[in-house]
Design a protein around this motif. Structure first.
Motif, short mmCIF file in Angstrom:
data_model
loop_
_atom_site.label_atom_id
_atom_site.label_comp_id
_atom_site.label_asym_id
_atom_site.label_seq_id
_atom_site.Cartn_x
_atom_site.Cartn_y
_atom_site.Cartn_z
N ILE A 49 0.88 -1.16 0.00
CA ILE A 49 0.00 0.00 0.00
C ILE A 49 0.92 1.22 0.00
CG2 ILE A 49 -1.82 1.22 1.23
CD1 ILE A 49 -2.48 -1.58 2.52
N HIS A 75 1.75 -7.03 -5.13
CA HIS A 75 0.50 -6.43 -5.56
C HIS A 75 0.39 -5.06 -4.90
CE1 HIS A 75 -0.43 -10.38 -7.12
NE2 HIS A 75 0.02 -10.84 -5.97
N ILE A 77 -1.41 -1.39 -4.07
CA ILE A 77 -2.66 -0.65 -3.89
C ILE A 77 -2.27 0.80 -3.62
CG2 ILE A 77 -4.74 -0.35 -2.50
CD1 ILE A 77 -4.49 -3.31 -1.72
N ASP A 81 -6.43 5.45 -2.23
CA ASP A 81 -7.61 4.61 -2.49
C ASP A 81 -7.88 3.69 -1.31
OD1 ASP A 81 -7.79 5.74 -5.00
OD2 ASP A 81 -6.77 4.08 -6.00
N PHE A 82 -6.82 3.16 -0.73
CA PHE A 82 -6.98 2.21 0.38
C PHE A 82 -7.52 2.89 1.64
CE2 PHE A 82 -5.39 -0.12 4.05
CZ PHE A 82 -5.85 -1.40 3.77
N SER A 85 -11.16 4.78 1.07
CA SER A 85 -12.10 4.05 0.20
C SER A 85 -13.55 4.40 0.49
CB SER A 85 -11.89 2.54 0.34
OG SER A 85 -12.13 2.12 1.68
N TYR A 97 -12.31 -2.96 3.27
CA TYR A 97 -11.61 -2.84 2.00
C TYR A 97 -10.41 -3.77 1.97
CZ TYR A 97 -9.42 -0.55 -2.05
OH TYR A 97 -8.85 -0.30 -3.26
N THR A 101 -9.81 -6.93 -0.53
CA THR A 101 -8.61 -6.93 -1.36
C THR A 101 -7.79 -8.19 -1.18
OG1 THR A 101 -8.53 -4.51 -1.25
CG2 THR A 101 -6.49 -5.64 -1.88
#
Length: 108
Positions: A49, A75, A77, A81-82, A85, A97, A101
């Motif tokens: 993140i 991955h 994020i 956005d995290f 949200s 969230y 995810t």
């Protein structure tokens, strides 16, 4: 927190959300790259993140250290956005969230 204590925490907990506070982005990038590399070499999937400003720097450094297949284990994020949200910083929404995810990765 020193690296050995962090590694012990990750071994004990397996799934940990880390908020890492820093003053110098260069040191932060070195630390996060080392952390991610250690996780990948241990066979872990990494959900990073991170913000749009630092992620390209982290990504470029990781590309020099990891294989293409290893890079697929990371991955990303967007942190905005995290954490926002639900439209504001609301911990229950952030938790939901996060669960949504992470769920596809847990199923794999």
């Amino acid at each position: 927190m020193c690296k050995n204590k962090m590694n012990q925490l990750f071994e004990d907990q397996k799934s940990v959300h880390v908020l890492y506070s820093y003053n110098e982005s260069e040191n932060y990038i070195k630390q996060i790259v080392s952390y991610i590399q250690d996780g990948i070499l241990s066979g872990d999937c990494i959900i990073l993140i991170e913000n749009d400003r630092l992620y390209p720097l982290i990504h470029n450094e990781l590309k020099t250290l990891l294989t293409t297949d290893q890079m697929k284990m990371i991955h990303r994020i967007n942190n905005f956005d995290f954490y926002y949200s639900s439209g504001s910083y609301h911990p229950p929404a952030i938790h939901d969230y996060f669960n949504k995810t992470v769920q596809p990765y847990l199923e794999k």
